[in-house]
Structures are given as structure tokens and as C-alpha cells.
Scaffold this motif. Structure first.
Motif, mmCIF file in Angstrom:
data_model
loop_
_atom_site.group_PDB
_atom_site.id
_atom_site.type_symbol
_atom_site.label_atom_id
_atom_site.label_comp_id
_atom_site.label_asym_id
_atom_site.label_seq_id
_atom_site.Cartn_x
_atom_site.Cartn_y
_atom_site.Cartn_z
ATOM 1 N N ARG A 88 0.828 -1.214 0.000
ATOM 2 C CA ARG A 88 0.000 0.000 0.000
ATOM 3 C C ARG A 88 0.862 1.263 0.000
ATOM 4 N NH1 ARG A 88 -4.250 -0.567 -2.124
ATOM 5 N NH2 ARG A 88 -5.442 0.957 -0.941
ATOM 6 N N LYS A 91 -0.288 4.559 -1.258
ATOM 7 C CA LYS A 91 -1.287 5.269 -0.444
ATOM 8 C C LYS A 91 -0.631 5.890 0.797
ATOM 9 C CE LYS A 91 -4.289 3.592 -3.238
ATOM 10 N NZ LYS A 91 -5.037 4.356 -4.212
ATOM 11 N N THR A 129 -20.498 -7.253 1.856
ATOM 12 C CA THR A 129 -19.752 -7.625 0.641
ATOM 13 C C THR A 129 -18.580 -6.660 0.430
ATOM 14 O OG1 THR A 129 -21.691 -8.575 -0.391
ATOM 15 C CG2 THR A 129 -19.938 -7.863 -1.880
ATOM 16 N N ALA A 130 -18.859 -5.360 0.551
ATOM 17 C CA ALA A 130 -17.804 -4.372 0.303
ATOM 18 C C ALA A 130 -16.633 -4.585 1.255
ATOM 19 C CB ALA A 130 -18.369 -2.967 0.446
ATOM 20 N N ARG A 134 -13.136 -5.540 -0.458
ATOM 21 C CA ARG A 134 -12.177 -4.437 -0.575
ATOM 22 C C ARG A 134 -10.738 -4.852 -0.252
ATOM 23 N NH1 ARG A 134 -14.658 -1.127 2.438
ATOM 24 N NH2 ARG A 134 -16.048 -0.248 0.884
ATOM 25 N N LEU A 137 -9.377 -6.627 -3.220
ATOM 26 C CA LEU A 137 -9.097 -5.736 -4.356
ATOM 27 C C LEU A 137 -7.802 -4.974 -4.122
ATOM 28 C CD1 LEU A 137 -12.655 -4.207 -4.999
ATOM 29 C CD2 LEU A 137 -11.572 -6.129 -6.172
ATOM 30 N N GLN A 138 -7.594 -4.561 -2.874
ATOM 31 C CA GLN A 138 -6.416 -3.735 -2.569
ATOM 32 C C GLN A 138 -5.124 -4.547 -2.474
ATOM 33 O OE1 GLN A 138 -7.644 -1.884 1.086
ATOM 34 N NE2 GLN A 138 -8.737 -0.219 0.070
ATOM 35 N N LYS A 141 -5.397 -8.136 -5.675
ATOM 36 C CA LYS A 141 -5.417 -7.482 -6.993
ATOM 37 C C LYS A 141 -5.938 -8.394 -8.104
ATOM 38 C CE LYS A 141 -3.180 -3.575 -5.850
ATOM 39 N NZ LYS A 141 -3.847 -2.273 -5.946
ATOM 40 N N THR A 142 -6.134 -7.784 -9.272
ATOM 41 C CA THR A 142 -6.620 -8.550 -10.426
ATOM 42 C C THR A 142 -5.500 -9.391 -11.001
ATOM 43 O OG1 THR A 142 -6.122 -6.666 -11.820
ATOM 44 C CG2 THR A 142 -8.383 -6.871 -11.122
ATOM 45 N N ILE A 148 -10.498 -5.792 -14.280
ATOM 46 C CA ILE A 148 -11.406 -5.689 -13.127
ATOM 47 C C ILE A 148 -11.596 -7.053 -12.467
ATOM 48 C CG2 ILE A 148 -12.845 -3.708 -13.779
ATOM 49 C CD1 ILE A 148 -14.875 -5.878 -14.878
ATOM 50 N N VAL A 149 -12.025 -6.980 -11.218
ATOM 51 C CA VAL A 149 -12.571 -8.149 -10.535
ATOM 52 C C VAL A 149 -14.086 -8.061 -10.714
ATOM 53 C CG1 VAL A 149 -12.918 -9.222 -8.278
ATOM 54 C CG2 VAL A 149 -10.678 -8.284 -8.902
ATOM 55 N N ILE A 174 -20.521 -7.124 -7.798
ATOM 56 C CA ILE A 174 -19.337 -6.262 -7.607
ATOM 57 C C ILE A 174 -19.432 -4.948 -8.382
ATOM 58 C CG2 ILE A 174 -16.813 -6.098 -7.836
ATOM 59 C CD1 ILE A 174 -17.711 -8.080 -5.706
ATOM 60 N N ILE A 176 -20.859 -1.947 -10.171
ATOM 61 C CA ILE A 176 -22.180 -1.340 -10.044
ATOM 62 C C ILE A 176 -22.723 -0.903 -11.407
ATOM 63 C CG2 ILE A 176 -23.421 0.606 -8.963
ATOM 64 C CD1 ILE A 176 -21.466 0.204 -6.546
ATOM 65 N N ILE A 274 -25.515 -3.925 -11.749
ATOM 66 C CA ILE A 274 -25.657 -4.726 -10.515
ATOM 67 C C ILE A 274 -27.107 -4.744 -10.014
ATOM 68 C CG2 ILE A 274 -25.140 -2.910 -8.889
ATOM 69 C CD1 ILE A 274 -23.542 -4.795 -7.226
ATOM 70 N N ASN A 278 -28.414 -8.380 -9.416
ATOM 71 C CA ASN A 278 -28.689 -8.813 -8.045
ATOM 72 C C ASN A 278 -30.164 -9.188 -7.887
ATOM 73 O OD1 ASN A 278 -29.046 -8.218 -4.905
ATOM 74 N ND2 ASN A 278 -26.916 -8.694 -5.348
HETATM 75 C C1 LIG Z 1 -16.463 -3.627 -4.856
HETATM 76 C C2 LIG Z 1 -16.598 -2.322 -4.122
HETATM 77 C C3 LIG Z 1 -16.752 -2.618 -2.659
HETATM 78 C C4 LIG Z 1 -15.375 -1.445 -4.283
HETATM 79 O O1 LIG Z 1 -15.729 -0.235 -3.688
HETATM 80 P P1 LIG Z 1 -14.725 0.741 -2.940
HETATM 81 O O2 LIG Z 1 -13.906 -0.025 -1.954
HETATM 82 O O3 LIG Z 1 -15.517 1.868 -2.479
HETATM 83 O O4 LIG Z 1 -13.877 1.113 -4.194
HETATM 84 P P2 LIG Z 1 -12.717 2.124 -4.313
HETATM 85 O O5 LIG Z 1 -13.016 2.847 -5.573
HETATM 86 O O6 LIG Z 1 -12.467 2.891 -3.060
HETATM 87 O O7 LIG Z 1 -11.517 1.128 -4.568
HETATM 88 C C5 LIG Z 1 -10.807 0.429 -3.574
HETATM 89 C C6 LIG Z 1 -9.734 -0.329 -4.291
HETATM 90 O O8 LIG Z 1 -10.327 -1.409 -5.006
HETATM 91 C C7 LIG Z 1 -10.018 -1.286 -6.399
HETATM 92 N N1 LIG Z 1 -11.234 -1.683 -7.121
HETATM 93 C C8 LIG Z 1 -12.485 -1.174 -6.973
HETATM 94 N N2 LIG Z 1 -13.350 -1.847 -7.758
HETATM 95 C C9 LIG Z 1 -12.617 -2.798 -8.409
HETATM 96 C C10 LIG Z 1 -12.940 -3.817 -9.333
HETATM 97 N N3 LIG Z 1 -14.174 -4.019 -9.767
HETATM 98 N N4 LIG Z 1 -11.955 -4.607 -9.775
HETATM 99 C C11 LIG Z 1 -10.677 -4.444 -9.342
HETATM 100 N N5 LIG Z 1 -10.305 -3.507 -8.466
HETATM 101 C C12 LIG Z 1 -11.272 -2.688 -7.998
HETATM 102 C C13 LIG Z 1 -9.653 0.151 -6.628
HETATM 103 O O9 LIG Z 1 -8.808 0.269 -7.726
HETATM 104 C C14 LIG Z 1 -8.991 0.496 -5.327
HETATM 105 O O10 LIG Z 1 -7.671 0.032 -5.328
HETATM 106 P P3 LIG Z 1 -6.529 0.898 -4.600
HETATM 107 O O11 LIG Z 1 -7.021 1.160 -3.188
HETATM 108 O O12 LIG Z 1 -5.316 -0.002 -4.639
HETATM 109 O O13 LIG Z 1 -6.387 2.159 -5.393
HETATM 110 C C15 LIG Z 1 -17.822 -1.538 -4.687
HETATM 111 O O14 LIG Z 1 -17.768 -1.541 -6.073
HETATM 112 C C16 LIG Z 1 -19.148 -2.054 -4.207
HETATM 113 O O15 LIG Z 1 -19.617 -1.676 -3.145
HETATM 114 N N6 LIG Z 1 -19.796 -2.915 -5.021
HETATM 115 C C17 LIG Z 1 -21.099 -3.452 -4.656
HETATM 116 C C18 LIG Z 1 -20.998 -4.451 -3.538
HETATM 117 C C19 LIG Z 1 -22.360 -4.868 -3.072
HETATM 118 O O16 LIG Z 1 -22.958 -4.208 -2.252
HETATM 119 N N7 LIG Z 1 -22.878 -5.957 -3.654
HETATM 120 C C20 LIG Z 1 -24.220 -6.402 -3.402
HETATM 121 C C21 LIG Z 1 -24.340 -7.503 -2.401
HETATM 122 S S1 LIG Z 1 -23.841 -9.087 -3.025
#
Ligand SMILES: CC(C)(COP(=O)(O)OP(=O)(O)OC[C@H]1O[C@@H](n2cnc3c(N)ncnc32)[C@H](O)[C@@H]1OP(=O)(O)O)[C@@H](O)C(=O)NCCC(=O)NCCS
Length: 327
Positions: A88, A91, A129-130, A134, A137-138, A141-142, A148-149, A174, A176, A274, A278
């Protein structure tokens, strides 16, 4: 056709270790006790050892032999902090901040996978889930080549012929508002995932329109995504944009798009966003009597999956097997 026996066979040939981030949740303890009674998947429970043992005793589950790791007493914690700060560094995370973050089971468990102490992770019995996704993702990574994931659900229903009916739906958890190009990636990953579960994928890009019957930006997005996916995966049967009835009903497909080889027989469904995804998988689950497995995360560098907070122990057990078998 999909059966858990095949996934268990994979694990018997190559046993794995899976981290559960909510080590003292009774549903996790029940699933862990079932896994411990077999020899193909070893649970690692994150949490305070005394609390976990007490919770297991109170709920009557035998977790003898389970590895329990408490972030506060983990002997490699300093090494973990250093690695976390490195991962990280863009960051500007300080060691003090890292210690605080890594005392949380979701981040700690994800680092156990990153550091190679475990092959897979299952969380989300109490985390959203978030909050489960998260850290992955951090830190994880992919995987190379992916941008993307994403995720898909595998839906399974016994059919009249005695064979399971298996469908894949993506991305229901994932991304949105996926872009056209992201939908291409989601479709490719979902089709690969469907194959693992014995599905010969026939991919439908879903919309409120069938091949131009309706107009609008959202229709164009699904049609363009279908066309781009066809270019990228020429061997994959793809159709879009399609309404859901045209995608699954041969009778409707004969009327709305008689030339299509996918319409009427689709089994891998790509939703525009999503919200639709969903809602769509939950309708199949609650009104269509499908069992829903997922969300299975796609495009991550290691197998990490999220549970529904409403899950039961049997779903935890099934998702643990699915997650580890993907490792
Ligand atoms: C997945 C999710 C949590 C990411 O949100 P977030 O943490 O606010 O996203 P951020 O933009 O702050 O990104 C956080 C990190 O994840 C990465 N990231 C975010 N979405 C990503 C994706 N789809 N694929 C890969 N990486 C992703 C970002 O690049 C960032 O990386 P970094 O910190 O190294 O720069 C968000 O898209 C989400 O809430 N999705 C819906 C989840 C949900 O409620 N589902 C329904 C119930 S099943």
C-alpha cells in the motif's frame, strides 16, 4: 453436470487450506467441524482462541484440529505489517496505520492468503460484501490480463430428468455500472466459470430489448458489448441484446429472433448492471427454486469469496468447497 463430488475429488487430490475471517460465528464453526471430519480442506479460523473455543463448545461443534490464528498474537505480525506497507506504499500507509488495519480479521485473513499461509479465503458471514471484497481488491489485486474483478452466481436446480439444471449469472455483486468493455471481460470470465461447473456456455447479454426491438443507450451498450465479446471470443456462442424471455424460451425465441442459435437456450446471463443482476439472481433463487452459489469472485489473483450475511452453515460448507476447489 455439476455435482459437489467433482469439486471434492479435486480437493482430495490436492488438499487446501481456507481462512474463515469470522472464526467464532456458529455457522462458520459448524462448517469448520464438517470440514475437519473430512480430509480435503483444512480450516483456519481467525479470532481470539479462547473466544472461538468457547463459542464452539456453546454451540456444540467439534473443532479439534482447527488452526486458530489471533491477529494480536500472530508471530509473523511484524513481517505482515512490513509487507502490507509495501503493498500500500502508493497510499502512504504508515506502520502504525497498518497495525490498526491488520488487527481487523478481513484484512488480516486476506494477508494470510497473500503471504501463502492459506490457499483461499471465505468471509462475509458478518462483514458486508464491500468489507469482504475491498481487502482483496487492494491486496490480492486482479490477475494479469484482467482489468477488473467481477463476480458470478452459479444457480443449480434439479430438473425433471434427474440432472441438475445449472446456470451462470453475472455480474450480480461487484461492478455497479459496468462499461461496455467491462461487460466483455465479465462475460469471458463468467463463461469460464460456467465451464468449471459443467455448463457449456451459451451467453446472453440481457436487456429490455431483443435485437433492436427497443431503443436507448442501455440497449446500445448491451448490443455493443455482445458484438465486442463475439470478436474477442469467436468460439463462444453469444447473443445480444436479448430480453430474458427470448434468451430462455425456445418458443419466444422462434418469434423474436428465429435466426439466433443462442436465444431460447442461453445458460450464461450477462446483466447490464448490478441492480438488474442482483435482483435477477434472487428471483431465480426465491421464486425459481434454484440454489444460488456465490458471489464467486472472478479475475482475482487468489480465490477469495463472500458469503451472504443471511447464509446458513450448509451454504458456508458449500462455498468453502467451491472457493478452495478454484484455488
Ligand atoms: C467492490 C466495491 C466494494 C469497491 O468499492 P470501494 O472499496 O468503495 O472502491 P474504491 O473505488 O475505493 O476502490 C478500492 C480499491 O479497489 C479497487 N477496485 C475497486 N473496484 C474494483 C474492481 N471491480 N476490480 C478491481 N479492483 C477494484 C480500486 O482500484 C482500489 O484500489 P486501490 O485502493 O489499490 O487504489 C464496490 O464496487 C461495491 O460496493 N460494489 C457493490 C458491492 C455490493 O454491495 N454488492 C451487493 C451484495 S452481493
Amino acid at each position: 453436470m455439476f455435482g459437489f463430488g467433482q469439486l471434492i475429488d479435486i480437493l482430495k487430490k490436492s488438499p487446501k487450506k481456507i481462512v474463515f475471517t469470522e472464526g467464532n460465528d456458529p455457522r462458520i464453526l459448524e462448517a469448520a467441524s464438517r470440514l475437519l471430519a473430512s480430509n480435503f480442506l483444512s480450516p483456519i479460523l481467525v479470532g481470539n482462541e479462547a473466544e472461538i473455543q468457547k463459542a464452539a463448545e456453546e454451540s456444540g461443534f467439534n473443532i479439534r484440529g482447527a488452526k486458530i490464528i489471533d491477529p494480536l498474537h500472530f508471530e509473523k505480525f511484524d513481517e505482515m505489517v512490513t509487507m502490507f506497507c509495501d503493498l500500500r506504499k502508493s497510499k502512504g500507509v504508515t506502520p502504525e496505520q497498518a497495525k490498526g488495519i491488520l488487527s481487523q480479521a478481513n484484512y488480516f485473513g486476506t494477508m494470510l492468503v497473500k503471504m501463502g499461509y492459506a490457499d483461499a479465503l471465505l468471509g462475509g458471514a458478518t462483514y458486508s460484501t464491500a468489507d469482504t471484497v475491498r481487502p482483496a481488491l487492494q491486496l490480492i489485486k486482479t490477475k494479469p490480463g484482467n482489468s477488473i474483478v467481477s463476480s458470478c452466481f452459479i444457480l443449480v436446480r434439479p430438473s425433471a430428468t434427474g440432472e441438475n439444471e445449472v446456470l451462470a449469472m453475472a455480474d450480480c455483486a461487484i461492478n455497479i455500472h459496468p462499461t461496455e468493455d467491462e461487460l466483455v471481460e465479465i462475460a469471458g470470465e463468467a463463461a469460464e466459470c460456467a465451464k468449471i461447473f459443467g455448463v457449456d456456455p451459451k451467453v446472453a447479454f440481457l436487456s429490455y430489448s431483443t435485437l433492436g426491438s427497443g431503443k436507448g443507450e442501455d440497449v446500445d451498450k448491451m448490443r455493443n458489448a455482445a458484438n465486442k465479446t463475439r470478436e474477442k471470443y469467436p468460439e463462444l456462442p453469444i447473443e445480444g441484446e436479448l430480453q430474458f424471455d427470448a434468451a430462455v424460451s425456445p418458443r419466444v425465441a422462434r418469434t423474436k429472433c428465429p435466426e439466433s442459435k443462442v436465444a431460447g437456450h442461453a445458460n450464461t446471463f450477462i446483466f447490464p448492471d448490478i441492480n438488474a443482476g442482483n435482483i435477477g439472481y434472487k428471483i431465480a433463487q426465491r421464486l425459481g427454486n434454484f440454489d444460488a452459489y456465490g458471489p464467486i469472485l472472478l479475475g482475482l489473483n487468489a480465490p477469495i469469496n463472500d458469503l451472504s450475511r443471511g447464509c446458513n452453515a450448509s451454504e458456508v460448507y458449500s462455498m468453502a468447497i467451491i472457493t478452495a476447489a478454484l484455488a
